[in-house]
Write a protein that holds these residues in place. Structure first.
Motif, PDB file in Angstrom:
ATOM      1  N   GLY A   1       2.189  -0.191   4.546  1.00  0.00           N
ATOM      2  CA  GLY A   1       1.900   0.019   5.963  1.00  0.00           C
ATOM      3  C   GLY A   1       2.766   1.105   6.571  1.00  0.00           C
ATOM      4  O   GLY A   1       2.342   1.799   7.496  1.00  0.00           O
ATOM      5  N   LEU A   2       3.968   1.291   6.043  1.00  0.00           N
ATOM      6  CA  LEU A   2       4.897   2.307   6.540  1.00  0.00           C
ATOM      7  C   LEU A   2       5.007   3.506   5.610  1.00  0.00           C
ATOM      8  O   LEU A   2       5.782   4.429   5.871  1.00  0.00           O
ATOM      9  CB  LEU A   2       6.277   1.690   6.755  1.00  0.00           C
ATOM     10  CG  LEU A   2       6.338   0.624   7.860  1.00  0.00           C
ATOM     11  CD1 LEU A   2       7.707  -0.051   7.874  1.00  0.00           C
ATOM     12  CD2 LEU A   2       6.045   1.249   9.214  1.00  0.00           C
ATOM     13  N   ASN A   3       4.255   3.481   4.500  1.00  0.00           N
ATOM     14  CA  ASN A   3       4.200   4.602   3.561  1.00  0.00           C
ATOM     15  C   ASN A   3       5.582   5.007   3.056  1.00  0.00           C
ATOM     16  O   ASN A   3       5.979   6.175   3.100  1.00  0.00           O
ATOM     17  CB  ASN A   3       3.502   5.820   4.213  1.00  0.00           C
ATOM     18  CG  ASN A   3       3.177   6.901   3.198  1.00  0.00           C
ATOM     19  OD1 ASN A   3       2.931   6.612   2.028  1.00  0.00           O
ATOM     20  ND2 ASN A   3       3.169   8.138   3.642  1.00  0.00           N
ATOM     21  N   ILE A   4       6.314   4.015   2.513  1.00  0.00           N
ATOM     22  CA  ILE A   4       7.651   4.321   1.991  1.00  0.00           C
ATOM     23  C   ILE A   4       7.770   4.021   0.495  1.00  0.00           C
ATOM     24  O   ILE A   4       8.870   4.109  -0.063  1.00  0.00           O
ATOM     25  CB  ILE A   4       8.740   3.534   2.756  1.00  0.00           C
ATOM     26  CG1 ILE A   4       8.525   2.020   2.646  1.00  0.00           C
ATOM     27  CG2 ILE A   4       8.807   3.990   4.208  1.00  0.00           C
ATOM     28  CD1 ILE A   4       9.684   1.197   3.197  1.00  0.00           C
ATOM     29  N   ARG A   5       6.678   3.715  -0.171  1.00  0.00           N
ATOM     30  CA  ARG A   5       6.758   3.337  -1.577  1.00  0.00           C
ATOM     31  C   ARG A   5       7.328   4.468  -2.434  1.00  0.00           C
ATOM     32  O   ARG A   5       8.006   4.204  -3.449  1.00  0.00           O
ATOM     33  CB  ARG A   5       5.375   2.932  -2.096  1.00  0.00           C
ATOM     34  CG  ARG A   5       5.415   2.257  -3.467  1.00  0.00           C
ATOM     35  CD  ARG A   5       4.033   1.743  -3.889  1.00  0.00           C
ATOM     36  NE  ARG A   5       3.567   0.652  -3.052  1.00  0.00           N
ATOM     37  CZ  ARG A   5       3.874  -0.620  -3.258  1.00  0.00           C
ATOM     38  NH1 ARG A   5       4.661  -0.959  -4.284  1.00  0.00           N
ATOM     39  NH2 ARG A   5       3.410  -1.560  -2.453  1.00  0.00           N
ATOM     40  N   HIS A   6       7.082   5.703  -2.065  1.00  0.00           N
ATOM     41  CA  HIS A   6       7.531   6.831  -2.880  1.00  0.00           C
ATOM     42  C   HIS A   6       9.054   6.979  -2.882  1.00  0.00           C
ATOM     43  O   HIS A   6       9.611   7.701  -3.715  1.00  0.00           O
ATOM     44  CB  HIS A   6       6.885   8.135  -2.405  1.00  0.00           C
ATOM     45  CG  HIS A   6       7.190   8.493  -0.973  1.00  0.00           C
ATOM     46  ND1 HIS A   6       6.645   7.820   0.085  1.00  0.00           N
ATOM     47  CD2 HIS A   6       7.981   9.460  -0.450  1.00  0.00           C
ATOM     48  CE1 HIS A   6       7.078   8.357   1.219  1.00  0.00           C
ATOM     49  NE2 HIS A   6       7.901   9.347   0.921  1.00  0.00           N
ATOM     50  N   TYR A   7       9.741   6.302  -1.974  1.00  0.00           N
ATOM     51  CA  TYR A   7      11.204   6.345  -1.974  1.00  0.00           C
ATOM     52  C   TYR A   7      11.808   5.346  -2.960  1.00  0.00           C
ATOM     53  O   TYR A   7      12.991   5.446  -3.288  1.00  0.00           O
ATOM     54  CB  TYR A   7      11.746   6.018  -0.578  1.00  0.00           C
ATOM     55  CG  TYR A   7      11.458   7.043   0.474  1.00  0.00           C
ATOM     56  CD1 TYR A   7      12.035   8.311   0.415  1.00  0.00           C
ATOM     57  CD2 TYR A   7      10.626   6.747   1.554  1.00  0.00           C
ATOM     58  CE1 TYR A   7      11.781   9.262   1.395  1.00  0.00           C
ATOM     59  CE2 TYR A   7      10.369   7.680   2.538  1.00  0.00           C
ATOM     60  CZ  TYR A   7      10.941   8.942   2.459  1.00  0.00           C
ATOM     61  OH  TYR A   7      10.683   9.876   3.422  1.00  0.00           O
TER      62      TYR A   7
END
Length: 223
Positions: A129-135
């Motif tokens: 939902g916050l688009n932080i998976r790539h971190y």
């Protein structure tokens, strides 16, 4: 204030109350179920004290181990998570400054992981939902451990997944049970004061400092 001359090789984040400020919505969901659906006379403060660990552990602490069947626990847990997500979705946001902190850590090539007692359903709700998976190089959820915090298993598994020695990890936490988990894992902590007062952490020697959000200047010492 503790010594801030520590250069961690990895950052491990608890999720609820640490990356997002959502613990009120978890408590409200449980409070609704416990008082309206299950008819208890618990007040909000009493429910809030039980907001750690896996869902079945919460139910067992409040009602005892033999009150609900596995099927009932599964149903109550699913209902609680649906209420939590519906209530929190309009407010879904990273704690102030965390977006920039994640970017800075990524640029510094410091690996990051989530180590949370949340179930994958809720972690995915937040991370995607916050688009932080790539971190994130690893995620350890409630489903990945046998024993919840304050047992060290969650953070030890996160460190192992990153290939980093526990002593070189810095944990970000908002709850005493989480800080205790990090202590048992041999890790230092930075505490978010989103959920508990600083006085509630005074007996933990592994705390580097306290921050209200990720704009705090003391985080500059970590890079």
């Amino acid at each position: 204030m503790h010594n801030l001359n520590f250069r961690p090789k990895a950052f491990l984040f608890d999720l609820n109350g640490t990356m997002i400020n959502d613990m009120e919505y978890h408590t409200l969901a449980w409070y609704s179920i416990m008082t309206e659906d299950l008819g208890t006379a618990l007040d909000y403060a009493s429910v809030k004290k039980e907001m750690y660990g896996k869902n079945h552990e919460v139910l067992e602490r409040v009602f005892g181990k033999d009150r609900f069947s596995p099927a009932e626990i599964e149903r109550l847990s699913a209902d609680k998570e649906k209420r939590y997500q519906a209530g929190y979705l309009p407010h879904l946001a990273l704690i102030d400054g965390l977006d920039n902190f994640l970017e800075r850590a990524k640029a510094a090539q410091i690996p990051m992981a989530i180590g949370s007692a949340a179930i994958p359903f809720n972690i995915d709700f937040v991370v995607d939902g916050l688009n932080i998976r790539h971190y994130l190089s690893a995620i350890v959820s409630a489903d990945d451990v046998h024993t919840s915090k304050p047992d060290p298993e969650t953070f030890l598994k996160a460190a192992e997944a990153l290939g980093i020695t526990p002593a070189d990890c810095l944990v970000f936490e908002d709850a005493p049970k989480g800080v205790e988990s990090a202590l048992h894992a041999g890790m230092r902590c930075m505490v978010l004061t989103t959920t508990h007062t600083t006085e509630e952490f005074e007996n933990y020697p592994n705390i580097l400092g306290y921050i209200a959000d990720y704009n705090d200047a003391k985080l500059n010492t970590l890079f």
